[in-house]
Design an enzyme around this catalytic site. Structure first.
Site, PDB file in Angstrom:
ATOM      1  N   LYS A 166       4.006   0.246   0.083  1.00 37.50           N
ATOM      2  CA  LYS A 166       5.363   0.568  -0.427  1.00 37.50           C
ATOM      3  C   LYS A 166       6.140  -0.647   0.933  1.00 37.50           C
ATOM      4  O   LYS A 166       5.489  -0.056   1.681  1.00 37.50           O
ATOM      5  CB  LYS A 166       5.697   1.702  -0.131  1.00 37.50           C
ATOM      6  CG  LYS A 166       7.457   2.333  -1.124  1.00 37.50           C
ATOM      7  CD  LYS A 166       6.755   2.420  -2.031  1.00 37.50           C
ATOM      8  CE  LYS A 166       8.084   3.219  -3.083  1.00 37.50           C
ATOM      9  NZ  LYS A 166       7.853   3.877  -3.996  1.00 37.50           N
TER      10      LYS A 166
HETATM   11  N1  GLU Z   1       8.724   2.239  -7.381  1.00 38.72           N
HETATM   12  C1  GLU Z   1       7.819   2.319  -8.378  1.00 38.72           C
HETATM   13  C2  GLU Z   1       6.764   3.989  -8.577  1.00 38.72           C
HETATM   14  O1  GLU Z   1       7.525   4.353  -6.929  1.00 38.72           O
HETATM   15  C3  GLU Z   1       6.817   1.427  -8.990  1.00 38.72           C
HETATM   16  C4  GLU Z   1       6.291   0.907  -8.370  1.00 38.72           C
HETATM   17  C5  GLU Z   1       5.713  -0.612  -9.010  1.00 38.72           C
HETATM   18  O2  GLU Z   1       5.759  -1.281  -9.825  1.00 38.72           O
HETATM   19  O3  GLU Z   1       4.803  -1.139  -8.273  1.00 38.72           O
HETATM   20  O4  GLU Z   1       6.028   3.953  -8.497  1.00 38.72           O
END
Ligand code: GLU
Length: 418
Positions: A109
């Site tokens: 993240k």
């Molecule tokens: N930000 C989204 C999540 O928390 C999507 C992450 C992604 O598509 O890699 O799942």
């Protein structure tokens, strides 16, 4: 508050990991430490030039938590509350989420601590591009693949693709997912998280012997996840009686005209006034007398304070980490069925995975194919979790954690110890 999110997340993990006896099954691997320590945390200063020529310094992060099952994967969040602790927690949940959905990625993240909405378009572009430039070779289609998250959508993802291409000298679309379709994005990615939430609600209601057309629903958060979930639920006849954003909430016990509301809420911001609804307090939304509650905003919405007053029979966690560990216990004691975040909102990363596959093939699927494949992943994940929960008489959250932890521990062990 946000700094201890990661400590709380670890506590949760240890509690759920305990019955798995990992230390015995994988001796000499320091497996608990392995699974709860990020592989790498990158923190850096990001200086952005404002339109008036002055500079603004922001804290920026990318946490690559675990890649035992595949390349790091996860969104980037632009928000004033972002810090290293929160980014670690979100990265931690990402690798558990990809494992529950059984897609071949790890978890990561990123984030920038910034009041993103207050920036001009040009400032937003400079910030996003600089963030990508600094990360440089730390991301890549076979290494770490960023995606959208809070305050970050197709616009920013396209800027990231452009920067990486210019910087690295090669056009590899798979370096980011959540791109506009015109730049190699997948059809259906924009709605995917909300659609995944919808599919898990349908399955959970079957478990409860209920169907959507006789349900009332409250949705907290009208961003990408909440708005798309609300639209899909509304389309099959569910009554969305309340929605909120970060400033206001609307209620109509007969059901809100969701399509009108969507049309009047550009960028997920609810209109200042809305004729067909009563304005209510944002916190009241969480404790309304509804069948289904969808927290689809930020962490820590459901706490020990409001959990005893929640009246919904089903909670679908569209957001990441919306329920504090204390509240988790209260909801379990009160027999409220909770579809945990790492299962409920896995639709986004699942279609991100489809996008990455399509980019590798440079062969693109129809919207129907994407949605059918997404449905198959979500329904399978839901039933795998729900069967274990029934068999062991545990919550869906505990079952989802057990499945995820076992999958990752197994992959980690197979990689050897040398
Ligand atoms: N930000 C989204 C999540 O928390 C999507 C992450 C992604 O598509 O890699 O799942």
């Amino acid at each position: 508050m946000a700094t201890d999110v990661f400590e709380l997340a670890k506590k949760h993990f240890f509690r759920y990991a305990e019955p798995l006896n990992l230390e015995k099954r994988y001796p000499g691997m320091d497996i608990h430490e392995h699974l709860t320590t990020p592989d790498r945390s990158i923190g850096f200063r990001l200086t952005v030039q404002r339109d008036d020529g002055t500079l603004q310094v922001c804290q920026a992060f990318r946490v690559q938590f675990n890649d035992d099952r595949g390349p790091y994967k996860g969104g980037v969040r632009f928000h004033p509350q972002v810090d290293l602790g929160e980014t670690k927690a979100l990265a931690f949940w990402m690798y558990l989420k990809t494992a529950v959905a059984d897609i071949p990625f790890g978890g990561a993240k990123g984030g920038v601590q910034v009041d993103y909405q207050s920036l001009s378009l040009a400032e937003k572009e400079r910030l996003t591009k600089r963030y990508t430039l600094v990360l440089g070779n730390d991301i890549g289609p076979e290494k770490d693949i960023p995606a959208p998250d809070v305050n970050k959508g197709e616009l920013e993802i396209a800027w990231m693709l452009d920067t990486w291409r210019m910087n690295m000298g090669s056009y590899q679309r798979g370096v980011v997912t959540g791109k506009p379709v015109s730049l190699g994005g997948s059809k259906g990615r924009r709605e995917a998280t909300g659609r995944g939430v919808f599919y898990t609600i349908v399955e959970a209601l079957k478990d409860l012997g209920r169907s959507l057309d006789d349900c009332t629903i409250a949705v907290q958060g009208f961003g990408n996840v909440g708005a798309n979930a609300a639209a899909l639920l509304h389309a099959v006849g569910a009554k969305i009686v309340a929605v909120s954003d970060e400033r206001r909430a609307y209620y109509n016990k007969k059901g809100l005209p969701i399509l009108d509301l969507l049309a009047q809420s550009p960028g997920g911001k609810l209109p200042e006034t809305f004729a067909n609804a009563e304005a209510i307090d944002r916190d009241t939304l969480l404790t309304l007398d509804v069948d289904v509650l969808v927290p689809a905003a930020l962490e820590n919405a459901i706490t020990e304070k409001n959990a005893p007053s929640i009246k919904a029979k089903l909670i679908a966690e569209g957001a990441n980490g919306p329920t504090t560990p204390g509240a988790v216990e209260i909801l379990a004691d009160r027999d409220i069925l909770v579809i945990p975040d790492i299962l409920c909102n896995a639709g986004g990363v699942t279609v991100s995975y489809f996008e990455w596959v399509q980019n590798r093939q440079e062969f693109y699927w129809t919207l129907h194919e994407v949605n059918e494949k997404l449905k198959a992943v979500m329904v399978t994940a839901y039933h795998t979790v729900s069967e274990l929960a029934h068999r062991e008489d545990i919550t869906l959250r505990e079952a989802a954690y057990r499945i995820a932890i076992e999958r990752v521990a197994e992959a980690a062990a197979r990689r050897g110890v040398q």
